[in-house]
Design a protein around this motif. Structure first.
Motif, PDB file in Angstrom:
ATOM      1  N   LYS A  90       0.876  -1.235  -0.121  1.00 21.43           N
ATOM      2  CA  LYS A  90      -0.092   0.056  -0.097  1.00 21.43           C
ATOM      3  C   LYS A  90       0.913   1.178   0.001  1.00 21.43           C
ATOM      4  CE  LYS A  90      -3.860  -2.114   2.413  1.00 21.43           C
ATOM      5  NZ  LYS A  90      -4.724  -1.964   3.611  1.00 21.43           N
ATOM      6  N   ARG A  91       0.332   2.249  -0.664  1.00 26.67           N
ATOM      7  CA  ARG A  91       1.226   3.492  -0.759  1.00 26.67           C
ATOM      8  C   ARG A  91       0.384   4.442  -0.156  1.00 26.67           C
ATOM      9  NH1 ARG A  91       3.537   5.837  -6.602  1.00 26.67           N
ATOM     10  NH2 ARG A  91       4.825   7.388  -5.796  1.00 26.67           N
ATOM     11  N   GLN A  92       0.873   5.365   0.551  1.00 23.47           N
ATOM     12  CA  GLN A  92       0.212   6.656   1.216  1.00 23.47           C
ATOM     13  C   GLN A  92       0.542   7.882   0.487  1.00 23.47           C
ATOM     14  OE1 GLN A  92       0.685   5.939   5.669  1.00 23.47           O
ATOM     15  NE2 GLN A  92      -1.485   5.434   5.298  1.00 23.47           N
ATOM     16  N   LEU A  93      -0.264   8.764   0.064  1.00 20.31           N
ATOM     17  CA  LEU A  93       0.018  10.042  -0.215  1.00 20.31           C
ATOM     18  C   LEU A  93      -0.896  11.129   0.471  1.00 20.31           C
ATOM     19  CD1 LEU A  93      -1.107   8.804  -4.036  1.00 20.31           C
ATOM     20  CD2 LEU A  93       1.334   8.872  -3.028  1.00 20.31           C
ATOM     21  N   VAL A  94      -0.245  12.096   0.436  1.00 19.55           N
ATOM     22  CA  VAL A  94      -1.084  13.290   1.015  1.00 19.55           C
ATOM     23  C   VAL A  94      -1.611  14.175  -0.041  1.00 19.55           C
ATOM     24  CG1 VAL A  94      -0.681  15.243   2.574  1.00 19.55           C
ATOM     25  CG2 VAL A  94       0.628  13.492   3.132  1.00 19.55           C
ATOM     26  N   LEU A  95      -2.917  14.516  -0.158  1.00 20.13           N
ATOM     27  CA  LEU A  95      -3.744  15.199  -0.980  1.00 20.13           C
ATOM     28  C   LEU A  95      -3.656  16.655  -0.622  1.00 20.13           C
ATOM     29  CD1 LEU A  95      -5.620  15.261  -3.362  1.00 20.13           C
ATOM     30  CD2 LEU A  95      -7.489  15.314  -1.841  1.00 20.13           C
ATOM     31  N   LEU A  96      -3.100  17.752  -1.584  1.00 17.33           N
ATOM     32  CA  LEU A  96      -2.839  19.231  -1.049  1.00 17.33           C
ATOM     33  C   LEU A  96      -3.477  19.850  -2.262  1.00 17.33           C
ATOM     34  CD1 LEU A  96       0.894  18.499  -0.199  1.00 17.33           C
ATOM     35  CD2 LEU A  96      -0.762  19.286   1.262  1.00 17.33           C
ATOM     36  N   ASN A  97      -3.663  21.211  -1.821  1.00 12.98           N
ATOM     37  CA  ASN A  97      -4.038  22.253  -2.813  1.00 12.98           C
ATOM     38  C   ASN A  97      -3.377  23.315  -2.687  1.00 12.98           C
ATOM     39  OD1 ASN A  97      -5.758  23.602  -4.376  1.00 12.98           O
ATOM     40  ND2 ASN A  97      -7.147  24.358  -2.638  1.00 12.98           N
ATOM     41  N   PRO A  98      -2.148  23.416  -3.726  1.00 11.21           N
ATOM     42  CA  PRO A  98      -1.330  24.494  -3.727  1.00 11.21           C
ATOM     43  C   PRO A  98      -1.800  25.498  -4.369  1.00 11.21           C
ATOM     44  CG  PRO A  98      -1.153  22.667  -5.706  1.00 11.21           C
ATOM     45  CD  PRO A  98      -2.126  22.300  -4.822  1.00 11.21           C
ATOM     46  N   ARG A  99      -1.185  26.826  -3.819  1.00 13.64           N
ATOM     47  CA  ARG A  99      -1.622  28.008  -4.414  1.00 13.64           C
ATOM     48  C   ARG A  99      -1.513  28.091  -5.702  1.00 13.64           C
ATOM     49  NH1 ARG A  99       0.474  30.000   0.927  1.00 13.64           N
ATOM     50  NH2 ARG A  99      -1.336  30.318   2.201  1.00 13.64           N
ATOM     51  N   ASP A 100      -0.297  27.794  -6.345  1.00 18.94           N
ATOM     52  CA  ASP A 100      -0.010  27.786  -7.528  1.00 18.94           C
ATOM     53  C   ASP A 100       0.560  26.252  -8.134  1.00 18.94           C
ATOM     54  OD1 ASP A 100       1.276  28.273  -9.964  1.00 18.94           O
ATOM     55  OD2 ASP A 100       2.598  29.909  -9.510  1.00 18.94           O
ATOM     56  N   PRO A 101      -0.103  25.562  -8.693  1.00 15.79           N
ATOM     57  CA  PRO A 101       0.178  24.159  -9.032  1.00 15.79           C
ATOM     58  C   PRO A 101       1.288  23.993  -9.685  1.00 15.79           C
ATOM     59  CG  PRO A 101      -2.325  24.579  -9.563  1.00 15.79           C
ATOM     60  CD  PRO A 101      -1.485  25.879  -9.168  1.00 15.79           C
ATOM     61  N   SER A 102       1.863  24.993 -10.481  1.00 11.83           N
ATOM     62  CA  SER A 102       2.909  25.146 -11.432  1.00 11.83           C
ATOM     63  C   SER A 102       4.261  25.189 -10.541  1.00 11.83           C
ATOM     64  CB  SER A 102       3.149  25.962 -12.518  1.00 11.83           C
ATOM     65  OG  SER A 102       3.010  27.040 -12.083  1.00 11.83           O
ATOM     66  N   ASP A 103       4.254  25.825  -9.204  1.00 12.41           N
ATOM     67  CA  ASP A 103       5.086  26.275  -8.280  1.00 12.41           C
ATOM     68  C   ASP A 103       4.744  25.878  -6.869  1.00 12.41           C
ATOM     69  OD1 ASP A 103       7.425  27.388  -6.817  1.00 12.41           O
ATOM     70  OD2 ASP A 103       7.151  29.147  -7.449  1.00 12.41           O
ATOM     71  N   ILE A 104       4.870  24.719  -6.575  1.00  7.79           N
ATOM     72  CA  ILE A 104       4.655  24.411  -5.068  1.00  7.79           C
ATOM     73  C   ILE A 104       5.190  25.286  -3.938  1.00  7.79           C
ATOM     74  CG2 ILE A 104       3.622  22.184  -5.919  1.00  7.79           C
ATOM     75  CD1 ILE A 104       6.306  20.914  -4.654  1.00  7.79           C
ATOM     76  N   SER A 105       6.452  25.902  -4.272  1.00  7.21           N
ATOM     77  CA  SER A 105       7.058  26.560  -3.450  1.00  7.21           C
ATOM     78  C   SER A 105       6.358  27.813  -2.829  1.00  7.21           C
ATOM     79  CB  SER A 105       8.391  27.046  -3.586  1.00  7.21           C
ATOM     80  OG  SER A 105       8.139  28.190  -4.736  1.00  7.21           O
TER      81      SER A 105
END
Length: 111
Positions: free
Chosen positions: A6-21
């Motif tokens: 099984k693989r665990q992933l965290v679902l996130l909502n980036p402010r800018d999907p092209s720049d997660i920083s």
């Protein structure tokens, strides 16, 4: 033949999907998440699950854990049970909602 891990992933909502920083926005309310995942055949099974503090949404090859008791959900934990079935659905879900997934073990971001 061995069973896949099984693989665990965290679902996130980036402010800018092209720049997660740039950081992350909340995913929304519990209802927002249910509504966003419903078109991808991912929904609660009607039970309270193992913990009253967590809602479990079940989808094709995945289980999504969302904390209850918060007005706004920051992230959700996705457990991939069957990768061949899960990843096409997860990729479509992420594209439709401008979300990203982060692998818990490697830190790799995708979606």
């Amino acid at each position: 033949m061995g069973r896949s891990k099984k693989r665990q992933l965290v679902l996130l909502n980036p402010r800018d999907p092209s720049d997660i920083s740039e950081g992350y926005n909340p995913l929304g309310s519990l209802r927002d998440l249910e509504d966003a995942m419903a078109p991808f055949n991912t929904a609660p099974d009607g039970s309270l699950g193992a913990s009253r503090g967590t809602m479990f949404l079940h989808g094709p090859g995945i289980v999504v854990e969302i904390p209850r008791g918060h007005d706004v959900i920051q992230q959700a934990l996705v457990t991939v049970i069957e990768a061949d079935i899960a990843f096409p659905v997860l990729m479509r879900m992420c594209r439709a909602n401008a979300w990203k997934l982060q692998d818990v073990e490697s830190g790799q971001m995708f979606g």
